[in-house]
Design a protein around this motif. Structure first.
Motif, PDB file in Angstrom:
ATOM      1  N   CYS A  58      36.836  21.524-124.917  1.00  0.00           N
ATOM      2  CA  CYS A  58      35.700  22.269-124.361  1.00  0.00           C
ATOM      3  C   CYS A  58      36.182  23.346-123.401  1.00  0.00           C
ATOM      4  N   SER A  59      37.247  23.048-122.654  1.00  0.00           N
ATOM      5  CA  SER A  59      37.801  24.033-121.730  1.00  0.00           C
ATOM      6  C   SER A  59      38.278  25.266-122.494  1.00  0.00           C
ATOM      7  N   ALA A  60      38.962  25.024-123.621  1.00  0.00           N
ATOM      8  CA  ALA A  60      39.440  26.145-124.443  1.00  0.00           C
ATOM      9  C   ALA A  60      38.265  26.918-125.038  1.00  0.00           C
ATOM     10  N   TYR A  61      37.268  26.188-125.543  1.00  0.00           N
ATOM     11  CA  TYR A  61      36.108  26.829-126.180  1.00  0.00           C
ATOM     12  C   TYR A  61      35.339  27.705-125.196  1.00  0.00           C
ATOM     13  N   LEU A  62      35.108  27.169-124.013  1.00  0.00           N
ATOM     14  CA  LEU A  62      34.304  27.881-123.021  1.00  0.00           C
ATOM     15  C   LEU A  62      35.061  29.031-122.361  1.00  0.00           C
ATOM     16  N   THR A 116      29.152  26.282-118.248  1.00  0.00           N
ATOM     17  CA  THR A 116      30.268  27.090-117.768  1.00  0.00           C
ATOM     18  C   THR A 116      31.527  26.227-117.840  1.00  0.00           C
ATOM     19  N   ALA A 117      32.679  26.859-117.886  1.00  0.00           N
ATOM     20  CA  ALA A 117      33.932  26.112-117.970  1.00  0.00           C
ATOM     21  C   ALA A 117      34.096  25.187-116.764  1.00  0.00           C
ATOM     22  N   ASP A 118      33.726  25.662-115.583  1.00  0.00           N
ATOM     23  CA  ASP A 118      33.872  24.874-114.363  1.00  0.00           C
ATOM     24  C   ASP A 118      32.938  23.673-114.360  1.00  0.00           C
TER      25      ASP A 118
END
Length: 287
Positions: A58-62, A116-118
């Protein structure tokens, strides 16, 4: 000897036999709970591993890598299947933290690609933290503690320190994958990754040493081999975090390569966890 003289002896023997029966019955009951607890922990641990991977993808996707959507969807299906299997096989619903996990994951999985990524990182990390506490709850309720298992004085290291190292690696995987995707490491991300690198280094080496000290001679060689492999993997990962993400002026590190590297480190820690769990399981079944 008169009957009235024999009677107290008979009653005394009967009471002793009754006490022995209840002690043996209680031991069997505890042993059954312990075996069930190990089985539950193995499945919940797999669930945690999958959610940690989900956080990383998810971190990579976002952060812009849309090619990982298939990995995210596959993990969501796997997590749903594993959760259902745990509920069907074990008495997991008695734990309040399991209910908390179910509700939180339902919300998170449905909105994972829209956060959001955060926020995604925070939500996943909070959820995983809850699951790690759940493992401790399971261990305590199923008598999987050093008080009940004197032969395994380092048992609590598995639920706490070892999994804490694994989770720190998991967090660094998610953060680092995001950084490697956009090729920029912000000041906040540098601080976070630096903190995680330090925590991995300090906690891992202390945990490795304690596990070695408390290992029986019978399986010591195998465990030492696994620990040396894990130590090599975590040290290399920490070096990459420091030199190719935090202190690097122009990040060249490929996101998927970094994800794989961090995953290898987690897998090496999981191998130690699995080895110790298998050792415990053999002990409980044999005894």
């Amino acid at each position: 000897m008169a009957f009235h003289q024999i009677l107290p002896i008979i009653i005394g023997l009967f009471v002793v036999a009754l006490l022995i029966y209840f002690v043996i019955r209680q031991k069997r009951k505890v042993r059954k709970l312990q075996v069930e607890g190990v089985g539950t922990i193995i499945q919940v641990k797999q669930l945690i591993t999958n959610i940690q991977q989900h956080r990383g993808w998810c971190s990579a996707y976002l952060r812009g890598d849309k090619s990982v959507i298939g990995d995210i969807q596959q993990l969501q299906r796997k997590i749903a299947q594993t959760s259902l299997a745990i509920e069907n096989q074990f008495s997991i619903k008695k734990f309040e933290r399991w209910f908390g996990y179910s509700e939180h994951w339902k919300r998170l999985s449905s909105s994972a690609t829209g956060l959001t990524a955060d926020n995604s990182f925070k939500q996943h990390t909070q959820l995983i933290g809850n699951m790690l506490y759940l493992l401790e709850d399971i261990a305590e309720s199923h008598f999987l503690t050093k008080e009940q298992l004197g032969e395994f004085p380092d048992i609590s290291l598995l639920w706490r320190e070892l999994l804490q190292v694994s989770e720190c690696v998991g967090q660094s995987r998610a953060l680092g994958t995001g950084v490697a995707t956009v090729k920029v490491c912000s000041r906040v991300e540098k601080i976070r990754l630096g903190f995680l690198r330090q925590k991995i280094t300090e906690t891992a080496e202390v945990t490795y040493a304690q596990l070695k000290d408390n290992q029986s001679a019978e399986n010591r060689q195998k465990l030492v081999s696994l620990i040396e492999h894990a130590s090599k993997q975590t040290r290399y990962l920490c070096s990459v975090i420091e030199h190719e993400l935090v202190e690097c002026e122009q990040i060249q590190l490929d996101a998927k390569n970094y994800f794989s590297l961090a995953t290898e480190a987690i897998n090496s820690l999981n191998q130690i966890f699995d080895f110790k769990l298998e050792e415990l399981e053999r002990f409980l079944v044999k005894k």
